[in-house]
Scaffold this motif. Structure first.
Motif, mmCIF file in Angstrom:
data_model
loop_
_atom_site.group_PDB
_atom_site.id
_atom_site.type_symbol
_atom_site.label_atom_id
_atom_site.label_comp_id
_atom_site.label_asym_id
_atom_site.label_seq_id
_atom_site.Cartn_x
_atom_site.Cartn_y
_atom_site.Cartn_z
ATOM 1 N N LEU A 1 43.700 -2.766 -45.740
ATOM 2 C CA LEU A 1 45.003 -2.413 -46.291
ATOM 3 C C LEU A 1 44.895 -1.163 -47.140
ATOM 4 O O LEU A 1 45.707 -0.249 -47.041
ATOM 5 N N ALA A 2 43.834 -1.132 -48.012
ATOM 6 C CA ALA A 2 43.644 0.050 -48.854
ATOM 7 C C ALA A 2 43.412 1.281 -48.000
ATOM 8 O O ALA A 2 43.918 2.366 -48.306
ATOM 9 N N GLN A 3 42.623 1.121 -46.939
ATOM 10 C CA GLN A 3 42.358 2.260 -46.062
ATOM 11 C C GLN A 3 43.602 2.715 -45.325
ATOM 12 O O GLN A 3 43.690 3.865 -44.912
ATOM 13 N N SER A 4 44.586 1.799 -45.171
ATOM 14 C CA SER A 4 45.778 2.169 -44.405
ATOM 15 C C SER A 4 46.742 3.030 -45.202
ATOM 16 O O SER A 4 47.693 3.552 -44.653
ATOM 17 N N ILE A 5 46.508 3.151 -46.529
ATOM 18 C CA ILE A 5 47.348 4.042 -47.325
ATOM 19 C C ILE A 5 46.857 5.461 -47.084
ATOM 20 O O ILE A 5 45.735 5.796 -47.460
ATOM 21 N N PRO A 6 47.643 6.293 -46.447
ATOM 22 C CA PRO A 6 47.148 7.637 -46.114
ATOM 23 C C PRO A 6 47.040 8.514 -47.347
ATOM 24 O O PRO A 6 47.895 8.477 -48.240
ATOM 25 N N SER A 7 45.999 9.295 -47.415
ATOM 26 C CA SER A 7 45.879 10.302 -48.464
ATOM 27 C C SER A 7 46.819 11.459 -48.123
ATOM 28 O O SER A 7 47.241 11.621 -46.973
ATOM 29 N N PRO A 8 47.168 12.274 -49.110
ATOM 30 C CA PRO A 8 47.982 13.457 -48.794
ATOM 31 C C PRO A 8 47.341 14.334 -47.717
ATOM 32 O O PRO A 8 48.043 14.858 -46.848
ATOM 33 N N LYS A 9 46.031 14.467 -47.751
ATOM 34 C CA LYS A 9 45.335 15.284 -46.753
ATOM 35 C C LYS A 9 45.562 14.716 -45.354
ATOM 36 O O LYS A 9 45.837 15.465 -44.397
ATOM 37 N N GLU A 10 45.483 13.399 -45.241
ATOM 38 C CA GLU A 10 45.663 12.770 -43.937
ATOM 39 C C GLU A 10 47.099 12.903 -43.441
ATOM 40 O O GLU A 10 47.332 13.052 -42.239
ATOM 41 N N PHE B 1 49.710 15.187 -44.750
ATOM 42 C CA PHE B 1 50.263 16.538 -44.723
ATOM 43 C C PHE B 1 49.361 17.545 -44.009
ATOM 44 O O PHE B 1 49.816 18.617 -43.607
ATOM 45 N N GLY B 2 48.079 17.209 -43.909
ATOM 46 C CA GLY B 2 47.140 18.149 -43.301
ATOM 47 C C GLY B 2 46.500 19.076 -44.310
ATOM 48 O O GLY B 2 45.736 19.970 -43.938
ATOM 49 N N PHE B 3 46.783 18.881 -45.594
ATOM 50 C CA PHE B 3 46.151 19.681 -46.654
ATOM 51 C C PHE B 3 46.159 18.858 -47.934
ATOM 52 O O PHE B 3 46.912 17.889 -48.068
ATOM 53 N N ASN B 4 45.306 19.233 -48.852
ATOM 54 C CA ASN B 4 45.277 18.579 -50.157
ATOM 55 C C ASN B 4 46.384 19.136 -51.033
ATOM 56 O O ASN B 4 46.704 20.332 -50.972
ATOM 57 N N ILE B 5 46.965 18.283 -51.852
ATOM 58 C CA ILE B 5 47.977 18.766 -52.787
ATOM 59 C C ILE B 5 47.316 19.750 -53.755
ATOM 60 O O ILE B 5 46.321 19.427 -54.408
ATOM 61 N N GLY B 6 47.862 20.933 -53.820
ATOM 62 C CA GLY B 6 47.288 21.967 -54.666
ATOM 63 C C GLY B 6 46.517 23.016 -53.893
ATOM 64 O O GLY B 6 46.068 24.004 -54.495
ATOM 65 N N ASP B 7 46.354 22.824 -52.585
ATOM 66 C CA ASP B 7 45.718 23.882 -51.801
ATOM 67 C C ASP B 7 46.583 25.134 -51.855
ATOM 68 O O ASP B 7 47.821 25.056 -51.757
ATOM 69 N N ASP B 8 45.940 26.287 -52.011
ATOM 70 C CA ASP B 8 46.689 27.538 -52.036
ATOM 71 C C ASP B 8 47.452 27.745 -50.738
ATOM 72 O O ASP B 8 46.989 27.374 -49.648
ATOM 73 N N TYR B 9 48.633 28.295 -50.877
ATOM 74 C CA TYR B 9 49.506 28.700 -49.765
ATOM 75 C C TYR B 9 50.060 27.522 -48.963
ATOM 76 O O TYR B 9 50.504 27.685 -47.827
ATOM 77 N N GLN B 10 50.066 26.322 -49.555
ATOM 78 C CA GLN B 10 50.554 25.144 -48.836
ATOM 79 C C GLN B 10 51.616 24.414 -49.640
ATOM 80 O O GLN B 10 51.423 24.104 -50.821
ATOM 81 N N LEU B 11 52.737 24.143 -48.977
ATOM 82 C CA LEU B 11 53.795 23.316 -49.543
ATOM 83 C C LEU B 11 54.266 22.315 -48.502
ATOM 84 O O LEU B 11 54.209 22.593 -47.290
ATOM 85 N N ALA B 12 54.763 21.182 -48.965
ATOM 86 C CA ALA B 12 55.311 20.164 -48.072
ATOM 87 C C ALA B 12 56.836 20.237 -48.082
ATOM 88 O O ALA B 12 57.448 20.529 -49.110
ATOM 89 N N THR B 13 57.430 19.963 -46.952
ATOM 90 C CA THR B 13 58.889 19.850 -46.888
ATOM 91 C C THR B 13 59.315 18.474 -47.407
ATOM 92 O O THR B 13 58.499 17.561 -47.544
ATOM 93 N N TYR B 14 60.613 18.331 -47.644
ATOM 94 C CA TYR B 14 61.092 17.017 -48.057
ATOM 95 C C TYR B 14 60.998 16.039 -46.890
ATOM 96 O O TYR B 14 60.708 14.843 -47.095
ATOM 97 N N THR B 15 61.219 16.494 -45.668
ATOM 98 C CA THR B 15 61.098 15.615 -44.505
ATOM 99 C C THR B 15 59.704 15.000 -44.461
ATOM 100 O O THR B 15 59.548 13.789 -44.240
ATOM 101 N N GLN B 16 58.681 15.821 -44.689
ATOM 102 C CA GLN B 16 57.308 15.315 -44.708
ATOM 103 C C GLN B 16 57.077 14.393 -45.912
ATOM 104 O O GLN B 16 56.420 13.360 -45.802
ATOM 105 N N THR B 17 57.655 14.771 -47.051
ATOM 106 C CA THR B 17 57.464 13.984 -48.273
ATOM 107 C C THR B 17 58.139 12.626 -48.159
ATOM 108 O O THR B 17 57.570 11.596 -48.552
ATOM 109 N N GLU B 18 59.343 12.602 -47.629
ATOM 110 C CA GLU B 18 60.051 11.337 -47.427
ATOM 111 C C GLU B 18 59.236 10.409 -46.528
ATOM 112 O O GLU B 18 59.102 9.213 -46.822
ATOM 113 N N ALA B 19 58.680 10.957 -45.467
ATOM 114 C CA ALA B 19 57.856 10.142 -44.572
ATOM 115 C C ALA B 19 56.623 9.603 -45.295
ATOM 116 O O ALA B 19 56.210 8.459 -45.082
ATOM 117 N N TYR B 20 56.056 10.412 -46.176
ATOM 118 C CA TYR B 20 54.886 9.970 -46.937
ATOM 119 C C TYR B 20 55.270 8.857 -47.905
ATOM 120 O O TYR B 20 54.559 7.847 -48.021
#
Length: 942
Positions: A22-31, A33-52
């Protein structure tokens, strides 16, 4: 090994495996969005955020996802409630405890302490309100991830002791801003610059100025959770950007703070601020500035953070640097020496997005950790503040403010019997008549602070029989949305010798959120704040005065003594609807009052259905009670059906008349309305666009290119220019240069937005506007756009100037005259078409607004018609007005014929943030064609 032991081992291991899965099934932001939160030049859309958000809520037993409402663009707005699984099972109980303690009704201290022991600290953390401040949204995502994935002792204590309300403040904005930034495939070329439209459908950055009236859907969604549902003890509002040379600005804030606050709220901010800066310092994260190190104060109401202050919540704001594109912390030598504002300065360096996310996470953990450690204290203190308010509102109380201090000083200064010599003062002090070490005898305090007429009110009564009761109910609903206890009379009643009808509203001050009640009814008294004696003024963080009852022209009575009557308490959060009525026989038609804002909605609905509507330029005579500008609607089944609906939905009072009026009437025709806007979006224009939609005025938004294209009269009848549309009169080259330096390049602008490019210029735009006027068009200018009068060389000039020693004229300097956003009173000629439905005096929102002086013969020659003016040297009603005597006899608004057309110039902000509803009619009146030349109907029905 026995079968039982093997089975037990299998079940234990299976449980461990399932929990781990169950713990493993919680996706990390990297998994996700495809990037870590705070990576340079990367932002998430609200559509992606809502899904997360949905994935996390589905996978984690620490999260409950709540849809708090729809946005203005039709997206779902979410709040994630994060706590331990055990707490999530009892959310209703913890919400009930939070409400009971915050409202402090009928509780003893012992009962409150017991509830504080049982309850959990409610902590609000939001992100993304100002969508271009991208740290806010991204830190919210990272904070959620950390809280659902970490198992360290600190996180587990937070989850056990706190209920965290993690709320997305502006879904639409995140979608707009991220798509704009990420449109560039090459990362290093990505930029937030030149966003083509507002990141909130109507009001952009002003979405943080809507929280005491709550016009926008997002504000209403957030407000209900903050002020009605959860009433958190702490709310944390993330923003950008910190002062140059620092990483962030945060609590505590600079003076002044509003005098209605409970001191526990102010010192509560101090305590949280200490926890936040201490954590950063312990983690070797420099650059936190506070107090006088930034411009942020706690004076203003109306912001997401600031409105909570008036509800006894510890409202926190940080303004941090950073974004997806790396930047530099600049060298600001004055910020490098440690002091009380900035104990741990940051040095110049390259700054990356991840650093801002890390700082934000540390700040969140400091706040959540403080709440976990001091849970019972926070819960009890919000009760104590509420109880203090109830007690203050239940007895004679005198609030201190700069005017009261000035009155005490004046009482001493004007006392002919006061001691004047040093020896006399020493003698008086020796015998206890004057305080040792200086000061005044206490009798001067008593003269002011015990004067019966200067007491704070015990309550306010809003009569149901006022001319625009529907707008008064909108004011009541603004209070309802902010959690204020409202009462309504079930029968006629009398207070202090005055009779009031049933249906009148009562707002008493013996309630927990008394600071907000006082702030909405009573004038703000901003101190005279200067950089140094005789120096320039210190600009307030936002407005200096905003009393909503004044701005909405609500009629109310202040009641100084305790009172009661046949009043019923309305449930918290229950919105009110005014009850309209259809009165009289309608054989001849119907009358609608011009004093009622909602009449304009009904008129537009009638016109859209092809029903004839007229206005009565002279009313029906002084004894009739029917004012100049009232509407008349001919009787017909269609008219009756529309008006029946208006009576029900809009709370209109419609009067049926047996026969058509015998006085002159002017037929009302809809106009082709244009509203100026600009590339990137104008907030004042957005507010007016929203207003026109609410009042059912069809209109078209136009841009400078549309102006410059000419032939305006073939397309429009009226053009509205809000403040900052028309530039000041300068050299033509300067206008062009100014336009060029602020405009994005056409080739880098998406084709769909290119028609919005350009600025109003003296060279190209003003001649087309003049031609439109001369051809019979109407132009309405507001605020600084009254500059048009100077471009057209009308016989008016700036009234706020002085002559220098060299004989040249210059604007009054700030040391002599300064009026930031405040409420002033003007006089009007309510017989004019432009001012129909207005009282002879009204309150206006004034923000260093234009004031005019007319040339001596301008009125006599018919070149200018004054509409509003200052007839006193003390027009201030609420806020701060330094040098207000300069306003006396100045003209605040006028009409001037230009060829066959008319220019209306309104110096005050008559539509300000859709709060100034008392002056809406000054715009709405100009949006109908009532030309006596081609549409008059004289003596109809005779």
């Amino acid at each position: 090994m026995s079968i039982f032991l093997r089975l037990s081992t299998f079940l234990l291991l299976s449980g461990w495996y399932l929990t781990g899965a169950l713990a493993q099934s919680i996706p990390s932001p990297k998994e996700h969005f495809g990037f870590n939160i705070g990576d340079d030049y990367q932002l998430a859309t609200y559509t992606q955020t809502e899904a997360y958000f949905k994935k996390v809520a589905a996978a984690s037993d620490r999260v409950k996802l709540v849809d708090i409402g729809m946005t203005e663009e039709g997206r779902h707005q979410y709040m994630l409630i994060v706590s331990s699984p055990e707490n999530l099972k009892k959310l209703d109980r913890y919400k009930e405890i939070s409400q009971k303690l915050a409202r402090a009704e009928g509780l003893t201290d012992d009962q409150a302490r017991a509830l504080a022991q049982e309850g959990k600290a409610i902590v609000w953390i939001d992100g993304g309100l100002h969508a271009t401040e991208t740290v806010g949204t991204m830190q919210l995502i990272e904070t959620i991830w950390q809280l659902v994935s970490r198992k360290d002792p600190e996180t587990m204590r937070i989850l056990d002791q706190d209920i965290l309300l993690l709320t997305h403040a502006n879904p639409d904005g995140q979608e707009i801003v991220t798509n704009w930034y990420m449109r560039e495939p090459k990362a290093e070329k990505r930029s937030l610059d030149n966003l083509p439209r507002l990141y909130q459908k109507y009001i952009g950055h002003d979405n943080n100025r809507d929280f005491f009236i709550m016009n926008m859907k997002e504000t209403q969604n957030i407000g209900r959770q903050l002020f009605v549902e959860w009433i958190p003890q702490i709310m944390y509002n993330h923003h950008q950007r910190g002062p140059a040379g620092s990483v962030l600005a945060g609590p505590p804030y600079r003076d002044p703070f509003n005098y209605v606050f409970d001191p526990l709220m102010v010192t509560g901010i101090d305590a949280l601020g200490a926890a936040m800066i201490n954590r950063l310092n312990a983690e070797n994260k420099p650059g936190f500035t506070r107090l006088g190190g930034s411009v942020f104060s706690t004076w203003y109401n109306g912001g997401l953070r600031t409105t909570t202050h008036f509800h006894n919540m510890i409202g926190l704001l940080t303004e941090i640097i950073g974004g997806p594109t790396p930047e530099d912390i600049p060298l600001v030598p004055s910020r490098l020496i440690p002091n009380g504002n900035t104990p741990f300065p940051v040095t110049p360096q390259k700054w990356h997005f991840k650093q801002s996310i890390d700082y934000s996470l540390s700040l969140n953990y400091a706040v959540m950790g403080y709440a976990a450690r001091y849970r019972d204290e926070l819960l009890f203190n919000i009760y104590r503040m509420g109880k203090n308010s109830i007690e203050r509102g239940s007895k004679d109380t005198w609030g201190l403010s700069p005017k009261r201090i000035e009155a005490i000083n004046d009482a001493f200064k004007n006392d002919p019997k006061k001691p004047t010599s040093t020896s006399a003062n020493a003698a008086l002090a020796q015998y206890g008549m004057l305080p040792r070490g200086g000061g005044m005898p206490v009798k001067y305090y008593d003269t002011i602070m015990k004067a019966p007429v200067l007491r704070d009110p015990r309550g306010f009564i809003i009569p149901a029989n006022q001319p625009d009761f529907a707008t008064a109910v909108k004011f009541i609903n603004a209070l309802v949305k902010t959690g204020i206890q409202i009462q309504q009379a079930t029968a006629d009643f009398t207070v202090a010798g005055k009779k009031y009808p049933a249906g009148s509203y009562v707002v008493k001050t013996d309630q927990a959120f008394r600071p907000h009640v006082l702030d909405m009814f009573e004038p703000q008294d901003h101190p005279n704040d200067f950089q140094y004696p005789g120096g320039p003024p210190v600009r307030p963080y936002d407005a200096a005065g905003w009393t909503l009852a004044y701005l909405m022209n609500v009629q109310f009575d202040r009641v100084l003594d305790g009172f009661d009557g046949p009043f019923k308490k309305l449930p918290y959060g229950e919105l009110q609807s005014p009850e309209g009525r259809m009165a009289g026989a309608a054989g001849g038609g119907y009358l609608l009052s011009a004093r009622t804002n909602n009449s304009f909605i009904a008129v537009n609905d009638l016109l859209a259905s092809g029903v004839d509507v007229y206005r009565l330029p002279n009313g029906l005579g002084s004894k009739s009670g029917v004012e100049a500008g009232a509407f008349f609607v001919s009787a017909s089944p269609k008219a009756k059906a529309i008006l029946d609906k208006s009576v029900k939905d809009l709370g209109l009072d419609v009067t049926g008349v047996a026969k058509r009026p015998s006085s002159s009437m002017v037929k009302v025709s809809p106009m082709r309305i244009a509203l100026w806007d600009t590339y990137g979006g104008s907030m004042p224009s957005g507010w007016v666009r929203w207003l026109m939609e609410q009042y059912h005025f069809p209109m078209k938004v136009i841009y400078p290119g549309d102006i410059d294209a000419g032939d305006l009269k073939k397309k429009f009848d009226v053009i509205v220019f809000v403040t900052r549309a028309i530039p000041p009169v300068r050299g033509q080259d300067n206008d062009i240069f100014s336009a060029m330096e602020r405009e994005p390049k056409e080739e880098s602008t998406p084709e769909e937005y290119r028609p919005r490019l350009g600025k109003i210029t003296a060279a190209k735009s003003i001649p087309q506007i003049k031609a439109f006027l001369e051809a019979g068009g109407t132009v309405v200018t507001i605020g600084s756009s009254t500059n048009l009068a100077y471009h057209l060389k009308l016989p008016v000039k700036n009234a706020l100037t002085e002559m220098t020693s060299s004989g040249t004229e210059r604007p009054l300097p700030g040391e002599k005259y300064y009026i930031p956003g405040s409420v002033l009173r003007v006089s009007l000629d309510s017989t004019q078409h432009a001012t129909w439905g207005m009282p002879s005096q009204t309150d206006v929102y004034f923000d260093n607004s234009p004031v005019f002086k007319l040339s001596p013969d301008a009125i006599a020659k018919g070149a200018v018609m004054p509409l509003a003016w200052f007839d006193t040297d003390k027009p201030l009603r609420s806020g701060w007005a330094w040098g207000q005597s300069y306003l006396q006899d100045g003209v605040a608004a006028f009409m001037a014929p230009v060829g066959a057309g008319k220019l209306y110039a309104f110096g005050p902000e008559i539509t300000f943030r859709a709060q100034a509803q008392g002056t809406f009619k000054l715009l709405l009146n100009q949006l109908y064609s009532t030309s006596l030349n081609n549409q008059a109907v004289s003596m109809i029905g005779k």
